[in-house]
Design a protein around this motif. Sequence first.
Motif, PDB file in Angstrom:
ATOM      1  N   GLN A   2      -2.289  -3.425   8.403  1.00 36.11           N
ATOM      2  CA  GLN A   2      -2.831  -2.858   7.170  1.00 36.11           C
ATOM      3  C   GLN A   2      -2.384  -1.408   7.000  1.00 36.11           C
ATOM      4  O   GLN A   2      -2.078  -0.979   5.889  1.00 36.11           O
ATOM      5  CB  GLN A   2      -4.355  -2.942   7.187  1.00 36.11           C
ATOM      6  N   GLU A   3      -2.310  -0.676   8.101  1.00 32.64           N
ATOM      7  CA  GLU A   3      -1.871   0.718   8.064  1.00 32.64           C
ATOM      8  C   GLU A   3      -0.435   0.826   7.544  1.00 32.64           C
ATOM      9  O   GLU A   3      -0.113   1.715   6.747  1.00 32.64           O
ATOM     10  CB  GLU A   3      -1.979   1.300   9.474  1.00 32.64           C
ATOM     11  N   VAL A   4       0.423  -0.075   7.968  1.00 33.42           N
ATOM     12  CA  VAL A   4       1.821  -0.080   7.537  1.00 33.42           C
ATOM     13  C   VAL A   4       1.917  -0.390   6.041  1.00 33.42           C
ATOM     14  O   VAL A   4       2.671   0.264   5.305  1.00 33.42           O
ATOM     15  CB  VAL A   4       2.633  -1.102   8.360  1.00 33.42           C
ATOM     16  N   ILE A   5       1.147  -1.345   5.582  1.00 30.93           N
ATOM     17  CA  ILE A   5       1.172  -1.716   4.161  1.00 30.93           C
ATOM     18  C   ILE A   5       0.652  -0.564   3.310  1.00 30.93           C
ATOM     19  O   ILE A   5       1.242  -0.235   2.267  1.00 30.93           O
ATOM     20  CB  ILE A   5       0.366  -3.008   3.927  1.00 30.93           C
ATOM     21  N   LEU A   6      -0.431   0.087   3.742  1.00 34.08           N
ATOM     22  CA  LEU A   6      -0.956   1.231   2.996  1.00 34.08           C
ATOM     23  C   LEU A   6       0.043   2.386   2.966  1.00 34.08           C
ATOM     24  O   LEU A   6       0.200   3.058   1.944  1.00 34.08           O
ATOM     25  CB  LEU A   6      -2.286   1.685   3.596  1.00 34.08           C
ATOM     26  N   ALA A   7       0.745   2.612   4.077  1.00 35.70           N
ATOM     27  CA  ALA A   7       1.764   3.665   4.118  1.00 35.70           C
ATOM     28  C   ALA A   7       2.915   3.341   3.162  1.00 35.70           C
ATOM     29  O   ALA A   7       3.424   4.225   2.465  1.00 35.70           O
ATOM     30  CB  ALA A   7       2.291   3.842   5.532  1.00 35.70           C
ATOM     31  N   ALA A  10       1.653   3.953  -0.385  1.00 37.77           N
ATOM     32  CA  ALA A  10       1.595   5.395  -0.634  1.00 37.77           C
ATOM     33  C   ALA A  10       2.995   5.956  -0.863  1.00 37.77           C
ATOM     34  O   ALA A  10       3.206   6.771  -1.771  1.00 37.77           O
ATOM     35  CB  ALA A  10       0.926   6.107   0.537  1.00 37.77           C
ATOM     36  N   GLY A  11       3.960   5.514  -0.072  1.00 35.00           N
ATOM     37  CA  GLY A  11       5.339   5.965  -0.241  1.00 35.00           C
ATOM     38  C   GLY A  11       5.919   5.546  -1.580  1.00 35.00           C
ATOM     39  O   GLY A  11       6.627   6.322  -2.232  1.00 35.00           O
ATOM     40  N   LEU A  12       5.621   4.334  -1.999  1.00 35.74           N
ATOM     41  CA  LEU A  12       6.101   3.869  -3.307  1.00 35.74           C
ATOM     42  C   LEU A  12       5.515   4.710  -4.436  1.00 35.74           C
ATOM     43  O   LEU A  12       6.228   5.094  -5.376  1.00 35.74           O
ATOM     44  CB  LEU A  12       5.733   2.396  -3.512  1.00 35.74           C
ATOM     45  N   ILE A  13       4.238   5.024  -4.335  1.00 35.49           N
ATOM     46  CA  ILE A  13       3.593   5.844  -5.372  1.00 35.49           C
ATOM     47  C   ILE A  13       4.189   7.243  -5.405  1.00 35.49           C
ATOM     48  O   ILE A  13       4.523   7.769  -6.473  1.00 35.49           O
ATOM     49  CB  ILE A  13       2.070   5.879  -5.151  1.00 35.49           C
ATOM     50  N   VAL A  14       4.346   7.847  -4.228  1.00 33.57           N
ATOM     51  CA  VAL A  14       4.920   9.199  -4.165  1.00 33.57           C
ATOM     52  C   VAL A  14       6.348   9.201  -4.703  1.00 33.57           C
ATOM     53  O   VAL A  14       6.724  10.074  -5.488  1.00 33.57           O
ATOM     54  CB  VAL A  14       4.863   9.749  -2.718  1.00 33.57           C
ATOM     55  N   GLY A  15       7.150   8.224  -4.293  1.00 27.57           N
ATOM     56  CA  GLY A  15       8.522   8.142  -4.800  1.00 27.57           C
ATOM     57  C   GLY A  15       8.569   7.984  -6.307  1.00 27.57           C
ATOM     58  O   GLY A  15       9.377   8.618  -6.990  1.00 27.57           O
ATOM     59  N   PHE A  16       7.677   7.164  -6.845  1.00 27.11           N
ATOM     60  CA  PHE A  16       7.617   6.956  -8.296  1.00 27.11           C
ATOM     61  C   PHE A  16       7.237   8.247  -9.017  1.00 27.11           C
ATOM     62  O   PHE A  16       7.861   8.622 -10.008  1.00 27.11           O
ATOM     63  CB  PHE A  16       6.606   5.847  -8.617  1.00 27.11           C
ATOM     64  N   VAL A  17       6.221   8.947  -8.497  1.00 29.92           N
ATOM     65  CA  VAL A  17       5.777  10.202  -9.130  1.00 29.92           C
ATOM     66  C   VAL A  17       6.879  11.248  -9.076  1.00 29.92           C
ATOM     67  O   VAL A  17       7.135  11.952 -10.063  1.00 29.92           O
ATOM     68  CB  VAL A  17       4.476  10.712  -8.473  1.00 29.92           C
TER      69      VAL A  17
END
Length: 56
Positions: A2-7, A10-17
Motif C-alpha cells: 500500500q505504501e508503494v501504491i500511495l507513493a 503522490a508522484g503522479l499528482i506532483v508530476g501532473f501539477v
Amino acid sequence: MQEVILALIAGLIVGFVFALIKLPIPAPPALAGVMGIVGVYLGYKLYHWLLPIIQS
C-alpha cells in the motif's frame, strides 16, 4: 505494498501539477538518473543488512 501504491499516486499528482504550472520535473529526466537513485537506496539497505555481520 500500500505504501508503494500511495507513493506512486503522490508522484503522479506532483508530476501532473509541475507540468500544469510549467515547472521542470522534480526528478531525474533520464533512466540513468533514476537508476542512480535506486543504487543509493540499495547501497543503504546493503549496509544495514551487512552491519550485524561486520560487527561480529
